[in-house]
Scaffold this motif. Sequence first.
Motif, PDB file in Angstrom:
ATOM      1  N   SER A 176      21.372  34.860   8.363  1.00 26.81           N
ATOM      2  CA  SER A 176      20.572  33.601   8.961  1.00 26.81           C
ATOM      3  C   SER A 176      21.250  32.346   8.358  1.00 26.81           C
ATOM      4  O   SER A 176      21.536  31.205   8.905  1.00 26.81           O
ATOM      5  N   PHE A 177      21.348  32.326   7.196  1.00 25.75           N
ATOM      6  CA  PHE A 177      22.012  31.062   6.396  1.00 25.75           C
ATOM      7  C   PHE A 177      23.612  30.850   6.779  1.00 25.75           C
ATOM      8  O   PHE A 177      23.803  29.754   7.396  1.00 25.75           O
ATOM      9  N   TYR A 178      24.428  31.916   6.869  1.00 29.81           N
ATOM     10  CA  TYR A 178      25.635  31.403   6.953  1.00 29.81           C
ATOM     11  C   TYR A 178      25.852  31.478   8.710  1.00 29.81           C
ATOM     12  O   TYR A 178      26.694  30.582   9.081  1.00 29.81           O
ATOM     13  N   ALA A 179      25.143  32.353   9.523  1.00 32.17           N
ATOM     14  CA  ALA A 179      25.201  31.954  11.038  1.00 32.17           C
ATOM     15  C   ALA A 179      24.626  30.710  11.456  1.00 32.17           C
ATOM     16  O   ALA A 179      25.143  29.741  12.235  1.00 32.17           O
ATOM     17  N   ASP A 180      23.433  30.583  11.349  1.00 35.08           N
ATOM     18  CA  ASP A 180      22.546  29.539  11.765  1.00 35.08           C
ATOM     19  C   ASP A 180      22.823  28.133  11.038  1.00 35.08           C
ATOM     20  O   ASP A 180      22.647  27.154  11.751  1.00 35.08           O
ATOM     21  N   LYS A 181      22.691  28.196   9.669  1.00 40.23           N
ATOM     22  CA  LYS A 181      22.942  27.007   9.211  1.00 40.23           C
ATOM     23  C   LYS A 181      24.400  26.480   8.861  1.00 40.23           C
ATOM     24  O   LYS A 181      24.587  25.148   8.799  1.00 40.23           O
ATOM     25  N   LEU A 182      25.350  27.278   8.539  1.00 43.08           N
ATOM     26  CA  LEU A 182      26.607  26.831   8.603  1.00 43.08           C
ATOM     27  C   LEU A 182      27.427  27.043   9.739  1.00 43.08           C
ATOM     28  O   LEU A 182      28.446  26.613   9.894  1.00 43.08           O
ATOM     29  N   GLY A 183      26.953  27.827  10.656  1.00 47.22           N
ATOM     30  CA  GLY A 183      27.624  28.161  11.870  1.00 47.22           C
ATOM     31  C   GLY A 183      28.755  28.983  11.989  1.00 47.22           C
ATOM     32  O   GLY A 183      29.625  28.958  12.982  1.00 47.22           O
ATOM     33  N   PHE A 184      28.707  29.897  11.216  1.00 48.54           N
ATOM     34  CA  PHE A 184      29.722  31.127  11.029  1.00 48.54           C
ATOM     35  C   PHE A 184      29.573  31.904  12.303  1.00 48.54           C
ATOM     36  O   PHE A 184      28.514  32.163  12.396  1.00 48.54           O
ATOM     37  N   ASN A 185      30.737  32.427  12.893  1.00 42.80           N
ATOM     38  CA  ASN A 185      30.432  33.527  14.008  1.00 42.80           C
ATOM     39  C   ASN A 185      30.307  34.572  13.255  1.00 42.80           C
ATOM     40  O   ASN A 185      30.991  35.195  12.266  1.00 42.80           O
ATOM     41  N   VAL A 186      29.243  35.619  13.771  1.00 44.43           N
ATOM     42  CA  VAL A 186      29.173  36.919  13.507  1.00 44.43           C
ATOM     43  C   VAL A 186      30.252  37.823  14.190  1.00 44.43           C
ATOM     44  O   VAL A 186      29.885  37.981  15.249  1.00 44.43           O
ATOM     45  N   ASP A 187      31.077  38.306  13.426  1.00 41.28           N
ATOM     46  CA  ASP A 187      32.110  39.281  14.029  1.00 41.28           C
ATOM     47  C   ASP A 187      31.587  40.530  14.065  1.00 41.28           C
ATOM     48  O   ASP A 187      32.045  41.286  15.065  1.00 41.28           O
ATOM     49  N   ILE A 188      31.211  41.182  13.059  1.00 39.73           N
ATOM     50  CA  ILE A 188      30.775  42.595  12.679  1.00 39.73           C
ATOM     51  C   ILE A 188      29.282  42.380  12.282  1.00 39.73           C
ATOM     52  O   ILE A 188      28.848  41.777  11.314  1.00 39.73           O
ATOM     53  N   ASP A 189      28.561  43.424  12.913  1.00 42.60           N
ATOM     54  CA  ASP A 189      27.233  43.885  12.000  1.00 42.60           C
ATOM     55  C   ASP A 189      26.967  45.098  12.469  1.00 42.60           C
ATOM     56  O   ASP A 189      26.407  45.736  13.411  1.00 42.60           O
ATOM     57  N   PHE A 190      27.161  46.133  11.526  1.00 41.99           N
ATOM     58  CA  PHE A 190      26.985  47.551  11.775  1.00 41.99           C
ATOM     59  C   PHE A 190      26.592  48.292  10.701  1.00 41.99           C
ATOM     60  O   PHE A 190      26.514  47.494   9.453  1.00 41.99           O
ATOM     61  N   THR A 191      25.915  49.613  10.638  1.00 37.75           N
ATOM     62  CA  THR A 191      25.636  50.095   9.491  1.00 37.75           C
ATOM     63  C   THR A 191      26.311  51.436   9.157  1.00 37.75           C
ATOM     64  O   THR A 191      26.648  52.208  10.188  1.00 37.75           O
ATOM     65  N   LEU A 192      26.722  51.875   8.259  1.00 41.00           N
ATOM     66  CA  LEU A 192      27.634  52.957   7.712  1.00 41.00           C
ATOM     67  C   LEU A 192      26.793  54.000   7.776  1.00 41.00           C
ATOM     68  O   LEU A 192      25.525  54.147   7.685  1.00 41.00           O
ATOM     69  N   PRO A 193      27.190  55.331   7.943  1.00 39.28           N
ATOM     70  CA  PRO A 193      26.491  56.685   7.703  1.00 39.28           C
ATOM     71  C   PRO A 193      25.567  56.603   6.732  1.00 39.28           C
ATOM     72  O   PRO A 193      24.609  57.312   6.570  1.00 39.28           O
ATOM     73  N   ASP A 194      26.001  56.103   5.617  1.00 37.33           N
ATOM     74  CA  ASP A 194      25.088  56.061   4.186  1.00 37.33           C
ATOM     75  C   ASP A 194      24.070  54.992   4.323  1.00 37.33           C
ATOM     76  O   ASP A 194      23.632  54.711   3.280  1.00 37.33           O
TER      77      ASP A 194
END
Length: 134
Positions: free
Chosen positions: A20-38
């Motif tokens: 939330s901080f980096y995307a919403d406050k700094l405006g960074f684009n979310v490129d990847i958001d995934f969960t590994l098998p572990d």
Amino acid sequence: MDWKIEVVPVPVTDIERAKSFYADKLGFNVDIDFTLPDDTRIIQLTPHNSGCSIALGAPTSMPPGSLHGVQIVVDDIATARQTLLTNGVDITPVQHFDGKTYVDGPGDDWNSWAFFADPDGNKWTLQERPATTT
């Protein structure tokens, strides 16, 4: 041969709060958001027009809040700082280095800075680069 820095891991305690901080406050684009098998969640974000991204949740031996000194370079530090202030980021006034310490006010080329931290205390530097002419 090209040598490029592509991703910087950012150690955080709460990945959702950091996203939330980096995307919403700094405006960074979310490129990847995934969960590994572990069940390790990885989020990669990239600043606008940057060739380098950050990774949240990436395995790292750094404790949260220990990343210091990564610089984000902008064309207009006053505007960038105001945008961050408007978005709720606690950021210092624009400063310059006078040879001994940082003092308020912009400096000459490559010598205008502002400093802020993410919610975990990872410290970032905003730096203004000289205007380019074409």
